[in-house]
Every structure is written in C-alpha cells, then in structure tokens.
Design a protein around this motif. Structure first.
Motif, short mmCIF file in Angstrom:
data_model
loop_
_atom_site.label_atom_id
_atom_site.label_comp_id
_atom_site.label_asym_id
_atom_site.label_seq_id
_atom_site.Cartn_x
_atom_site.Cartn_y
_atom_site.Cartn_z
N TYR A 1 117.45 -21.47 78.92
CA TYR A 1 118.89 -21.19 78.83
C TYR A 1 119.18 -19.70 78.73
O TYR A 1 120.32 -19.27 78.93
CB TYR A 1 119.50 -21.91 77.63
N ASP A 2 118.16 -18.90 78.42
CA ASP A 2 118.33 -17.44 78.34
C ASP A 2 118.05 -16.76 79.69
O ASP A 2 118.15 -15.54 79.79
CB ASP A 2 117.39 -16.84 77.29
N THR A 3 117.71 -17.56 80.70
CA THR A 3 117.37 -16.99 82.01
C THR A 3 118.54 -16.17 82.56
O THR A 3 119.70 -16.59 82.48
CB THR A 3 117.02 -18.12 83.00
N SER A 4 118.23 -15.03 83.15
CA SER A 4 119.27 -14.17 83.73
C SER A 4 120.01 -14.90 84.84
O SER A 4 119.42 -15.66 85.62
CB SER A 4 118.63 -12.90 84.30
N PHE A 5 121.31 -14.65 84.92
CA PHE A 5 122.13 -15.30 85.94
C PHE A 5 121.69 -14.93 87.36
O PHE A 5 122.00 -15.64 88.32
CB PHE A 5 123.61 -14.96 85.73
N TYR A 6 120.97 -13.83 87.53
CA TYR A 6 120.47 -13.46 88.86
C TYR A 6 119.43 -14.45 89.37
O TYR A 6 119.17 -14.50 90.58
CB TYR A 6 119.88 -12.05 88.83
N TRP A 7 118.79 -15.21 88.48
CA TRP A 7 117.79 -16.20 88.89
C TRP A 7 118.40 -17.57 89.20
O TRP A 7 117.69 -18.46 89.67
CB TRP A 7 116.75 -16.38 87.78
N TYR A 8 119.69 -17.77 88.93
CA TYR A 8 120.27 -19.11 89.05
C TYR A 8 120.13 -19.70 90.45
O TYR A 8 119.77 -20.88 90.61
CB TYR A 8 121.75 -19.08 88.65
N LYS A 9 120.41 -18.93 91.48
CA LYS A 9 120.33 -19.46 92.86
C LYS A 9 118.89 -19.84 93.21
O LYS A 9 118.64 -20.86 93.85
CB LYS A 9 120.88 -18.43 93.84
N VAL A 10 117.95 -18.99 92.81
CA VAL A 10 116.54 -19.27 93.09
C VAL A 10 116.10 -20.55 92.37
O VAL A 10 115.44 -21.42 92.96
CB VAL A 10 115.66 -18.09 92.64
N LEU A 11 116.49 -20.66 91.12
CA LEU A 11 116.13 -21.85 90.33
C LEU A 11 116.72 -23.11 90.95
O LEU A 11 116.06 -24.16 91.03
CB LEU A 11 116.62 -21.67 88.89
N GLY A 12 117.97 -23.02 91.42
CA GLY A 12 118.61 -24.17 92.05
C GLY A 12 117.87 -24.63 93.30
O GLY A 12 117.69 -25.83 93.52
N ALA A 13 117.41 -23.68 94.12
CA ALA A 13 116.67 -24.03 95.34
C ALA A 13 115.31 -24.64 95.00
O ALA A 13 114.89 -25.63 95.61
CB ALA A 13 116.50 -22.79 96.22
N LEU A 14 114.63 -24.07 94.01
CA LEU A 14 113.32 -24.60 93.62
C LEU A 14 113.43 -26.02 93.07
O LEU A 14 112.54 -26.85 93.28
CB LEU A 14 112.68 -23.68 92.57
N LEU A 15 114.52 -26.30 92.36
CA LEU A 15 114.71 -27.64 91.81
C LEU A 15 114.85 -28.69 92.91
O LEU A 15 114.41 -29.84 92.74
CB LEU A 15 115.95 -27.66 90.90
N VAL A 16 115.46 -28.30 94.03
CA VAL A 16 115.56 -29.24 95.16
C VAL A 16 114.17 -29.63 95.63
O VAL A 16 113.86 -30.82 95.83
CB VAL A 16 116.37 -28.61 96.32
N PHE A 17 113.29 -28.65 95.81
CA PHE A 17 111.93 -28.93 96.28
C PHE A 17 111.11 -29.66 95.20
O PHE A 17 110.31 -30.53 95.52
CB PHE A 17 111.24 -27.63 96.68
N ALA A 18 111.34 -29.28 93.93
CA ALA A 18 110.60 -29.93 92.85
C ALA A 18 110.90 -31.42 92.79
O ALA A 18 110.05 -32.24 92.43
CB ALA A 18 110.95 -29.27 91.51
N TRP A 19 112.13 -31.79 93.16
CA TRP A 19 112.50 -33.21 93.20
C TRP A 19 112.07 -33.86 94.53
O TRP A 19 111.53 -34.95 94.55
CB TRP A 19 114.01 -33.33 93.03
N ALA A 20 112.34 -33.16 95.63
CA ALA A 20 112.21 -33.78 96.95
C ALA A 20 110.77 -34.06 97.35
O ALA A 20 110.48 -35.12 97.94
CB ALA A 20 112.88 -32.89 98.00
#
Length: 622
Positions: A541-560
């Motif tokens: 939850y302390d992750t910098s907001f600059y990482w949010y888009k990257v994290l969102g894309a990785l979550l797609v692959f982590a699920w898919a």
C-alpha cells in the motif's frame, strides 16, 4: 536588525499589492491569446463548412485515411503535452528533482515497441478502432469492458485538461477560473464538433508550434535571468535537484527504474493502445507512413518534454534560497509556473500571452483529440447497435456527444479545483485501469493460449486489486504514514538576490526564522514513507503511484497465465495468426525440425488381415 525587519513589515502590504498588480495581462497579451483561439476556431469552421469532403463517419473520424504524415506526428506530440504537463511537470522537477526525466526518456524504448510490435497488428487487421481488435481476438464482451474503462477515464480526466490552463489564466488576469474554463472549453467543443479529425490535427499543428516556441523562450529567458547555464546547474546541484535515484524500493516516489518502466508502459498505452491516438495513426495511408509518423513524434516529444522538465530546474535555480511557495506568494507548486513567467517575462510585451497560449494550446489539443475519439467510441460501441444507422445520423449523433461531454468538462472544473497535486492525482486515477488495459492488449498479442474468459476475468481481477491497493494507499496518506515532502529550499538569499517582495511576503506571515529548510509540516509518525525513503515495514500500500500502471499490467498476466490452463482454448477454436504481434507469428510459423533417418520411427510390419485387405482392395480396383 529588529528595526529593519519592523520597517520592512510595515511596508509589506504595499509591496505585495504592487507585486500582485504586476501579475496581469496587457492588451498585447490578450491579442496574442485571442489570435490563438481564433485560429483554432477558424480551422474548425473551414473543415466544417468549406472543405470539400464527404459527410461520412470515415471522413469525420479518420480523414478518409488520407491524412499527411508530419501534421499527424505533430498532433500526436501536441495531444500528449496537455496543460497538466506544461504546468505540473516543471512543478514536479522543482519540488522533487530531475528524476522525472527518466519517464520522458522512456519514449526512446516506447517508439520501437509501437513500430514493430503493436501498430503492425492494427494495420494487418484493418482496424480503425483499437478496441475492435479485442473483439476480433477475444470477444465482444472483452471489447465492451475495455471501452467502459476508456469512457470512465475520459470522464475523470477531461475536466482536468481544461481546468489547469484556466488556473494559469486566472493567476495572471484575476478573472474567475470557471468563467475562463467555460469560454475556452466552448471554443474547443465548437471546432472539434464541426471539423472532426481534420480540425483536430490541423489545430494541433498550430498549437504545437505555439508550444515549442513558448517552451524554448521560457528556457532561454529563465537561464539568462539566472545568470547563465553554469549558475543553473550549480544551484540545482547544490539544492539536490540532480540527485538521481537508482534505488529498487518501489516505495520511493520516482527512481530510474520506476521512471523507465512506468514511462515505457504509459507511452505504449497512450500512443499505441488509446483510441484518441490510434485513431490518428490508422488515418495515415499505410503502415510505412505510420512508422515515419511515430519516429517523428518520438523525436518531437523528447525535444519539447526535455525542455519542459528542465524549466522546473531553471525555476529552482532562479528561486534558490528564496522560495515563493515557502513565502506564501504561491499556494502550491502547480501555480508556480505562471508566477515565474510573470517574474521573468512580465515586462516583455506579449510574452505572458505567448506562454498562456502555450498552456491552453497543450490542453486544447488533448481535449479535442479525446472528445473526437470519445464520440466515435460511444457511437459505434453503444449507440449504433441500437438505432438504424446512416452516415448523416451518425455524424449528427457524434457531434451531440461532443457537446454534452464539453458541458460536463465545464461542470467538472468545480471538482478539480480541490485537487492538491494534479500530476499525482492523474497518475493515481488512471492507475486503477490503465495497467489492466495495456495488459489485456499485450495478452492478446503475445499469448496465443489465452481466450476471452481468461481476458475478461484478468481485467476484472487487475482493476479490483488496483482499486483495493490505491484506496488503502490513500488511507495511509490520510493517516500520515506516507508523506511526500519536497526537497528543501529556503529564504536565506532573498536579500542578496533582491527579491524583496518574496522576503516581505514571508515576513508578513510572522515567521521569525529564515533558513534553508523545507516547508514546516505538522508532527508526523516516527515510522514514515517519504518521497526518498522509508523506515516502515514493507507494505504494497506504500508503493509509489508511478508503479500503479505497471502493477496493473502485471496483475493481468499473473491471473491470465495460470487460468489459461484452467480454461484452455477449445480444440476447434482457430485463431487468425494476424491477431498476434509479428514476432509471435514468426515463432508460431517456424517449420518443424528436420529429423535424421535414425530419428524416424520404424514402420511396423503388416498383419495377415491387413495384407488380405490390401490385396482385396487392389483386386477391386482392377
């Protein structure tokens, strides 16, 4: 000393009033600004009433697929440089240092990715709407889910595009910010509605020229007033603005790694996977034209955005040791740019008007492109399936959508005015779904085994997970566990630099000590995550907001990827190889390896029954 302070304090009201009186537009500035708006409106009138073109949706949204390369490239650059960039990027580098440049330099990586991996897929499948690709590759439901996120993003971001330049105009003229927002948004809606994509592109060319001239002028004059490039670099280095961060802790506000990775994903998503840009790229006659266009756009973007980032460094060097924010003359960093412009250019006839025209040009280009693409997506995805389509009806409907959205932008300004850091707000809002959108496009182009069920559930998983992370992150901000205080500046050199107005404003706040310290803050918890480090236990939850888009894309692959084995492709389901990126196609089309003779399987001898059947068959044929 006490008596001198007292004497200065007694004249502060007069000095401050004089300073604010200087922050105004002259008649020449109004003329310069009016010319820019008139040119934009005139282009819309020309393409709306006098241009010889068919009244078709292809003409309105794609210019008949005959758009020239250079104007489209300039348009792509202009639309990426919103008023937010012109105002907030210098404020970012002023406050937190030059690490922002890494996001800009990520464009060097993004352009080859777009040219060789993303854009060929759209041209090979003759796609005019990038979301149409998702329907071809996955399903209509996938397309609708992603277009919903596009529409939500536009609802969230379009009011911001126009509010920021209105803020600057209000700062230098004193006019009501919402009145300015209403007038200029109306002009943008007018020319976008009438002229379609051609008006958008050609007004972007005019506005892009204004932006380039303005940014270069501000950089040159700012450097000159600071005492030359050597003084700029020395002051910035002493103030810690060139302390580049190469840390790998994702809680650091911005580092080399977060800047390059998030920048690569953002520019890929904005230029190659967002309809407002894809619409212009596929309006070019061929893929060859698109390659040239993207190369030119990349160079132009690097040039103008590097200047914009460096202007923040110039501002810091100019105000080094005499911070107008700390003195109370400027309420927040996002308002510093117009103050700086008036300070260094206010005495030059027409120059403030040129800069404000620059900020408005940046925002108008972003707003017009977004309105045009928004109207196309809404019509073709949600209105056309429910009505009897005709070209005239389609164009009239899209124009109405643009007018309604323009009115919403005006009303939305009342909410945007409450944002504290606009650039942080934008990255946080788009962080909810932009990573998921980029992720699902990449999933479709790179991973053949994934089907529609996997894609839809991957988007939903990513968006919900990011929403949870961002909400908890904002709660940590509110609780004071995360605090992004800027790098320090001070007020100890105001007298030496002759900035009496800033010094007097500071003394008027009844602050008794002057030193090179950060802006005073309230007492914060001992365990704290700051822009430059953290002494707390790691928390996502302390992750910098600059990482949010990257994290969102990785979550797609982590699920898919795992779910593609739970929900595999149907054996009868055949995919068109053109739906994959060229390098994936080359892997799929590799010929089978040639086997040596000893590797070939031996033939088993035929049984007696098989011999008899073969003989009977031969006899029957005879």
């Amino acid at each position: 000393m006490a008596s001198s302070v007292s004497n200065l304090a007694s004249t502060v009201a007069t000095a401050t009033a004089a300073a604010l009186e200087d922050l105004h537009f002259s008649l020449t500035d109004y003329i310069v600004f009016s010319l820019m708006l008139s040119a934009s409106a005139g282009i819309g009138v020309y393409f709306g009433f006098f241009s010889k073109a068919k009244n078709t949706t292809e003409e309105y949204l794609q210019g008949g697929k005959r758009m020239p390369t250079l104007p489209v490239a300039i348009s792509l650059v202009s639309s990426q440089l919103s008023g937010v960039a012109m105002m907030s990027v210098p404020a970012e580098t002023y406050s937190f240092g030059f690490n922002m440049i890494f996001i800009v330099w990520a464009m060097v990586l993004a352009v080859p990715v777009l040219i060789y991996i993303i854009v060929p897929v759209f041209y090979d499948n003759n796609v005019s709407n990038c979301y149409e690709y998702l329907e071809l590759r996955f399903s209509k439901r996938t397309r609708q889910l992603v277009t919903v996120t596009f529409i939500l993003n536009q609802f969230l971001m379009l009011p911001v595009y126009m509010f920021v330049p209105s803020l600057a105009f209000s700062q230098v003229t004193g006019y009501n910010i919402h009145l300015i927002n209403t007038v200029v948004s109306s002009i943008c809606v007018f020319y976008t509605m009438l002229g379609g994509i051609k008006a958008v592109v050609w007004t972007d060319v005019v506005q892009g020229g204004v932006m380039l001239i303005s940014v270069v002028l501000v950089a040159i004059l700012g450097t000159s007033n600071t005492g030359g490039i050597t003084n700029v670099l020395e002051n910035a280095a002493e103030g810690g603005r060139f302390d580049f961060s190469f840390g790998i802790d994702p809680r650091l506000r911005i580092t080399f790694f977060s800047g390059m990775v998030s920048g690569l994903l953002m520019w890929t998503g904005k230029l190659g996977l967002d309809q407002s840009c894809v619409q212009r790229i596929v309006s070019l006659p061929s893929y060859g034209h698109a390659k040239k266009c993207l190369l030119m756009a990349g160079v132009g973007f690097l040039l103008i955005m590097s200047f914009t980032c460096f202007i923040g460094i110039i501002m810091f060097a100019y105000y080094y040791g005499c911070d107008p924010i700390q003195a109370g003359l400027v309420s927040k960093p996002d308002k510093l740019m117009p103050f700086f412009i008036q300070d260094i250019m206010g005495h030059m006839m027409g120059m403030p008007g040129v800069f404000i025209s620059c900020v408005f040009s940046a925002s108008l280009s972003s707003l017009s492109a977004s309105l045009n693409s928004f109207a196309g997506v809404v019509y073709f995805d949600y209105i056309k399936p429910r009505i009897n389509h005709s070209e005239a009806k389609a164009n009239a409907t899209m124009k109405l959508v643009i007018v309604v959205m323009g009115a919403y932008c005006i009303v939305g300004g009342f909410i945007v005015q409450n944002f504290n850091s606009i650039i942080q707000t934008m990255w946080t809002i788009t962080g909810i779904n932009m990573g998921a959108v980029v992720g699902v496009f990449c999933l479709g182009m790179f991973v053949p085994r994934c089907n529609a069920k996997v894609a839809v559930s991957g988007i939903a998983f990513s968006c919900l997970a990011m929403l949870w992370i961002i909400i908890n992150g904002q709660m940590n901000f509110k609780a004071g566990l995360i605090k992004y205080d800027p790098l320090p500046n001070g007020l100890d050199q105001c007298e030496a630099k002759g900035f009496e107005v800033i010094l007097n404003a500071f003394r008027n706040k009844n602050v008794t000590s002057i030193g090179t310290t950060a802006v005073p803050t309230l007492e914060t918890p001992k365990e704290l995550t700051t822009a430059f480090g953290s002494n707390r236990d790691f928390s996502i939850y302390d992750t910098s907001f600059y990482w949010y888009k990257v994290l969102g894309a990785l979550l797609v692959f982590a699920w898919a990827i795992p779910m593609s084995y739970v929900w595999p492709l149907d054996k009868e389901e055949k995919q068109n190889p053109k739906l994959y990126s060229p390098f994936v196609r080359s892997l799929l089309n590799k010929p089978s390896p040639v086997l040596e003779l000893e590797e070939l399987p031996l033939k088993t001898p035929l049984s007696e029954e098989q011999i008899k059947e073969k003989e009977n068959g031969s006899a029957a044929e005879a």
